[in-house]
Design a protein around this motif. Structure first.
Motif, PDB file in Angstrom:
ATOM      1  N   HIS A  29      -7.899   0.900 -17.964  1.00  0.00           N
ATOM      2  CA  HIS A  29      -6.992   1.608 -18.873  1.00  0.00           C
ATOM      3  C   HIS A  29      -5.851   0.710 -19.358  1.00  0.00           C
ATOM      4  O   HIS A  29      -4.854   1.191 -19.886  1.00  0.00           O
ATOM      5  CB  HIS A  29      -6.451   2.868 -18.200  1.00  0.00           C
ATOM      6  N   GLY A  30      -5.987  -0.592 -19.134  1.00  0.00           N
ATOM      7  CA  GLY A  30      -5.015  -1.541 -19.659  1.00  0.00           C
ATOM      8  C   GLY A  30      -3.685  -1.571 -18.932  1.00  0.00           C
ATOM      9  O   GLY A  30      -2.720  -2.144 -19.434  1.00  0.00           O
ATOM     10  N   ARG A  31      -3.623  -0.992 -17.750  1.00  0.00           N
ATOM     11  CA  ARG A  31      -2.380  -0.963 -16.981  1.00  0.00           C
ATOM     12  C   ARG A  31      -2.352  -2.183 -16.054  1.00  0.00           C
ATOM     13  O   ARG A  31      -2.341  -2.074 -14.834  1.00  0.00           O
ATOM     14  CB  ARG A  31      -2.294   0.357 -16.215  1.00  0.00           C
ATOM     15  N   ILE A  32      -2.330  -3.353 -16.675  1.00  0.00           N
ATOM     16  CA  ILE A  32      -2.488  -4.629 -15.974  1.00  0.00           C
ATOM     17  C   ILE A  32      -1.331  -4.890 -15.014  1.00  0.00           C
ATOM     18  O   ILE A  32      -1.546  -5.238 -13.848  1.00  0.00           O
ATOM     19  CB  ILE A  32      -2.620  -5.800 -16.981  1.00  0.00           C
ATOM     20  N   ALA A  33      -0.104  -4.719 -15.468  1.00  0.00           N
ATOM     21  CA  ALA A  33       1.064  -4.994 -14.617  1.00  0.00           C
ATOM     22  C   ALA A  33       1.091  -4.039 -13.421  1.00  0.00           C
ATOM     23  O   ALA A  33       1.362  -4.457 -12.285  1.00  0.00           O
ATOM     24  CB  ALA A  33       2.353  -4.878 -15.422  1.00  0.00           C
ATOM     25  N   GLU A  34       0.798  -2.778 -13.668  1.00  0.00           N
ATOM     26  CA  GLU A  34       0.781  -1.797 -12.582  1.00  0.00           C
ATOM     27  C   GLU A  34      -0.334  -2.125 -11.582  1.00  0.00           C
ATOM     28  O   GLU A  34      -0.136  -2.046 -10.367  1.00  0.00           O
ATOM     29  CB  GLU A  34       0.590  -0.406 -13.166  1.00  0.00           C
ATOM     30  N   ALA A  35      -1.496  -2.529 -12.099  1.00  0.00           N
ATOM     31  CA  ALA A  35      -2.620  -2.902 -11.235  1.00  0.00           C
ATOM     32  C   ALA A  35      -2.273  -4.129 -10.401  1.00  0.00           C
ATOM     33  O   ALA A  35      -2.575  -4.181  -9.201  1.00  0.00           O
ATOM     34  CB  ALA A  35      -3.864  -3.165 -12.074  1.00  0.00           C
ATOM     35  N   ALA A  36      -1.627  -5.104 -11.024  1.00  0.00           N
ATOM     36  CA  ALA A  36      -1.240  -6.318 -10.285  1.00  0.00           C
ATOM     37  C   ALA A  36      -0.233  -5.982  -9.190  1.00  0.00           C
ATOM     38  O   ALA A  36      -0.337  -6.492  -8.066  1.00  0.00           O
ATOM     39  CB  ALA A  36      -0.660  -7.357 -11.247  1.00  0.00           C
ATOM     40  N   GLY A  37       0.724  -5.130  -9.503  1.00  0.00           N
ATOM     41  CA  GLY A  37       1.702  -4.710  -8.493  1.00  0.00           C
ATOM     42  C   GLY A  37       1.048  -3.960  -7.351  1.00  0.00           C
ATOM     43  O   GLY A  37       1.371  -4.175  -6.179  1.00  0.00           O
ATOM     44  N   TYR A  38       0.127  -3.074  -7.682  1.00  0.00           N
ATOM     45  CA  TYR A  38      -0.598  -2.307  -6.671  1.00  0.00           C
ATOM     46  C   TYR A  38      -1.411  -3.237  -5.771  1.00  0.00           C
ATOM     47  O   TYR A  38      -1.416  -3.096  -4.547  1.00  0.00           O
ATOM     48  CB  TYR A  38      -1.494  -1.305  -7.383  1.00  0.00           C
ATOM     49  N   LEU A  39      -2.105  -4.190  -6.363  1.00  0.00           N
ATOM     50  CA  LEU A  39      -2.892  -5.158  -5.600  1.00  0.00           C
ATOM     51  C   LEU A  39      -2.001  -5.971  -4.673  1.00  0.00           C
ATOM     52  O   LEU A  39      -2.275  -6.095  -3.468  1.00  0.00           O
ATOM     53  CB  LEU A  39      -3.651  -6.080  -6.551  1.00  0.00           C
ATOM     54  N   LEU A  40      -0.920  -6.491  -5.217  1.00  0.00           N
ATOM     55  CA  LEU A  40      -0.009  -7.314  -4.425  1.00  0.00           C
ATOM     56  C   LEU A  40       0.631  -6.513  -3.288  1.00  0.00           C
ATOM     57  O   LEU A  40       0.650  -6.964  -2.134  1.00  0.00           O
ATOM     58  CB  LEU A  40       1.082  -7.912  -5.327  1.00  0.00           C
ATOM     59  N   CYS A  41       1.129  -5.322  -3.608  1.00  0.00           N
ATOM     60  CA  CYS A  41       1.743  -4.484  -2.569  1.00  0.00           C
ATOM     61  C   CYS A  41       0.744  -4.125  -1.478  1.00  0.00           C
ATOM     62  O   CYS A  41       1.075  -4.139  -0.297  1.00  0.00           O
ATOM     63  CB  CYS A  41       2.310  -3.204  -3.181  1.00  0.00           C
ATOM     64  N   SER A  42      -0.478  -3.796  -1.873  1.00  0.00           N
ATOM     65  CA  SER A  42      -1.480  -3.383  -0.893  1.00  0.00           C
ATOM     66  C   SER A  42      -1.876  -4.518   0.038  1.00  0.00           C
ATOM     67  O   SER A  42      -1.912  -4.346   1.259  1.00  0.00           O
ATOM     68  CB  SER A  42      -2.727  -2.844  -1.604  1.00  0.00           C
ATOM     69  N   VAL A  43      -2.170  -5.682  -0.524  1.00  0.00           N
ATOM     70  CA  VAL A  43      -2.653  -6.791   0.300  1.00  0.00           C
ATOM     71  C   VAL A  43      -1.511  -7.403   1.111  1.00  0.00           C
ATOM     72  O   VAL A  43      -1.588  -7.495   2.338  1.00  0.00           O
ATOM     73  CB  VAL A  43      -3.360  -7.857  -0.564  1.00  0.00           C
ATOM     74  N   VAL A  44      -0.449  -7.807   0.428  1.00  0.00           N
ATOM     75  CA  VAL A  44       0.672  -8.436   1.143  1.00  0.00           C
ATOM     76  C   VAL A  44       1.366  -7.419   2.039  1.00  0.00           C
ATOM     77  O   VAL A  44       1.672  -7.701   3.196  1.00  0.00           O
ATOM     78  CB  VAL A  44       1.663  -9.086   0.147  1.00  0.00           C
ATOM     79  N   GLY A  45       1.575  -6.218   1.508  1.00  0.00           N
ATOM     80  CA  GLY A  45       2.202  -5.167   2.312  1.00  0.00           C
ATOM     81  C   GLY A  45       1.383  -4.804   3.537  1.00  0.00           C
ATOM     82  O   GLY A  45       1.914  -4.590   4.619  1.00  0.00           O
ATOM     83  N   GLY A  46       0.066  -4.740   3.372  1.00  0.00           N
ATOM     84  CA  GLY A  46      -0.808  -4.437   4.508  1.00  0.00           C
ATOM     85  C   GLY A  46      -0.753  -5.504   5.584  1.00  0.00           C
ATOM     86  O   GLY A  46      -0.684  -5.210   6.779  1.00  0.00           O
ATOM     87  N   LEU A  47      -0.764  -6.753   5.160  1.00  0.00           N
ATOM     88  CA  LEU A  47      -0.655  -7.850   6.129  1.00  0.00           C
ATOM     89  C   LEU A  47       0.693  -7.816   6.843  1.00  0.00           C
ATOM     90  O   LEU A  47       0.760  -7.990   8.068  1.00  0.00           O
ATOM     91  CB  LEU A  47      -0.846  -9.197   5.428  1.00  0.00           C
ATOM     92  N   LEU A  48       1.753  -7.584   6.089  1.00  0.00           N
ATOM     93  CA  LEU A  48       3.085  -7.512   6.703  1.00  0.00           C
ATOM     94  C   LEU A  48       3.207  -6.320   7.648  1.00  0.00           C
ATOM     95  O   LEU A  48       3.796  -6.434   8.724  1.00  0.00           O
ATOM     96  CB  LEU A  48       4.171  -7.459   5.628  1.00  0.00           C
ATOM     97  N   ALA A  49       2.637  -5.182   7.253  1.00  0.00           N
ATOM     98  CA  ALA A  49       2.697  -3.992   8.105  1.00  0.00           C
ATOM     99  C   ALA A  49       1.913  -4.202   9.405  1.00  0.00           C
ATOM    100  O   ALA A  49       2.371  -3.815  10.485  1.00  0.00           O
ATOM    101  CB  ALA A  49       2.172  -2.771   7.345  1.00  0.00           C
ATOM    102  N   ALA A  50       0.729  -4.827   9.319  1.00  0.00           N
ATOM    103  CA  ALA A  50      -0.053  -5.110  10.532  1.00  0.00           C
ATOM    104  C   ALA A  50       0.689  -6.088  11.433  1.00  0.00           C
ATOM    105  O   ALA A  50       0.725  -5.933  12.657  1.00  0.00           O
ATOM    106  CB  ALA A  50      -1.433  -5.662  10.158  1.00  0.00           C
ATOM    107  N   TRP A  51       1.300  -7.116  10.830  1.00  0.00           N
ATOM    108  CA  TRP A  51       2.093  -8.079  11.596  1.00  0.00           C
ATOM    109  C   TRP A  51       3.274  -7.378  12.269  1.00  0.00           C
ATOM    110  O   TRP A  51       3.565  -7.620  13.444  1.00  0.00           O
ATOM    111  CB  TRP A  51       2.591  -9.200  10.687  1.00  0.00           C
ATOM    112  N   LEU A  52       3.950  -6.497  11.536  1.00  0.00           N
ATOM    113  CA  LEU A  52       5.086  -5.771  12.105  1.00  0.00           C
ATOM    114  C   LEU A  52       4.651  -4.901  13.275  1.00  0.00           C
ATOM    115  O   LEU A  52       5.311  -4.865  14.312  1.00  0.00           O
ATOM    116  CB  LEU A  52       5.764  -4.916  11.024  1.00  0.00           C
ATOM    117  N   GLY A  53       3.525  -4.216  13.115  1.00  0.00           N
ATOM    118  CA  GLY A  53       3.007  -3.381  14.206  1.00  0.00           C
ATOM    119  C   GLY A  53       2.684  -4.193  15.438  1.00  0.00           C
ATOM    120  O   GLY A  53       3.040  -3.830  16.571  1.00  0.00           O
ATOM    121  N   LEU A  54       2.051  -5.334  15.258  1.00  0.00           N
ATOM    122  CA  LEU A  54       1.716  -6.214  16.377  1.00  0.00           C
ATOM    123  C   LEU A  54       2.980  -6.766  17.020  1.00  0.00           C
ATOM    124  O   LEU A  54       3.100  -6.832  18.250  1.00  0.00           O
ATOM    125  CB  LEU A  54       0.809  -7.351  15.896  1.00  0.00           C
TER     126      LEU A  54
END
Length: 126
Positions: A94-119
Motif C-alpha cells: 500500500h506504499g506505506r514504505i516509511a511506516e513499514a521500515a519503522g515497523y521492521l526496525l522496531c520489531s527486529v531491533v526492539g525484539g533483540l533488545l527486549a530479549a537481552w533485557l529479559g535475560l
C-alpha cells in the motif's frame, strides 16, 4: 512426553487467545494502526522469553512441563512472526514504505533488545 505436549497445548491456546484479544482491542481503537498489537505482543514475548530462559537456567528443578508450557506454548501462541510478516507486506503493497521500515526496525531491533533485557534481568536475580 504427553504431559509436556498438553502443557504446550494449554499454553499455546492461552497465548493465542491473548493475542486475539490484544488485536481486537487495538483494531477497535486504532484501525489504521492494527499492527501495534502484533508489535506489542512480539516485544512482550521477546522480553518474557529472555527473562524466563534466564530464570529457567537457574531453576532447573522446575518441571519440564512448566518450562516448556510457558516458553513454547504460551509465548509461541502469543507472539506472531507470521502475522508480522503479512502485515509488513501489506504496508509495503500500500506504499506505506516509511511506516513499514519503522515497523521492521522496531520489531527486529526492539525484539533483540527486549530479549537481552529479559535475560539481563534474570541474571540480576541470581
Amino acid at each position: 512426553m504427553i504431559r509436556v505436549a498438553l502443557a504446550v497445548a494449554v499454553g499455546g491456546a492461552t497465548g493465542c487467545v491473548l493475542r486475539f484479544l490484544a488485536a481486537s482491542w487495538v483494531v477497535a481503537h486504532w484501525p489504521r494502526h492494527y499492527y501495534l498489537a502484533t508489535l506489542t505482543v512480539n516485544m512482550l514475548g521477546c522480553l518474557l522469553i529472555g527473562l524466563l530462559s534466564g530464570l529457567f537456567l537457574l531453576r532447573t528443578d522446575l518441571p519440564l512441563e512448566l518450562r516448556t508450557g510457558l516458553t513454547v506454548g504460551l509465548l509461541g501462541g502469543l507472539t506472531t512472526f507470521s502475522s508480522f510478516s503479512l502485515e509488513l507486506l501489506n504496508m509495503l503493497e500500500h506504499g506505506r514504505i516509511a511506516e513499514a521500515a519503522g515497523y521492521l526496525l522496531c520489531s527486529v531491533v526492539g525484539g533483540l533488545l527486549a530479549a537481552w533485557l529479559g535475560l539481563t534481568l534474570a541474571r540480576l536475580c541470581q
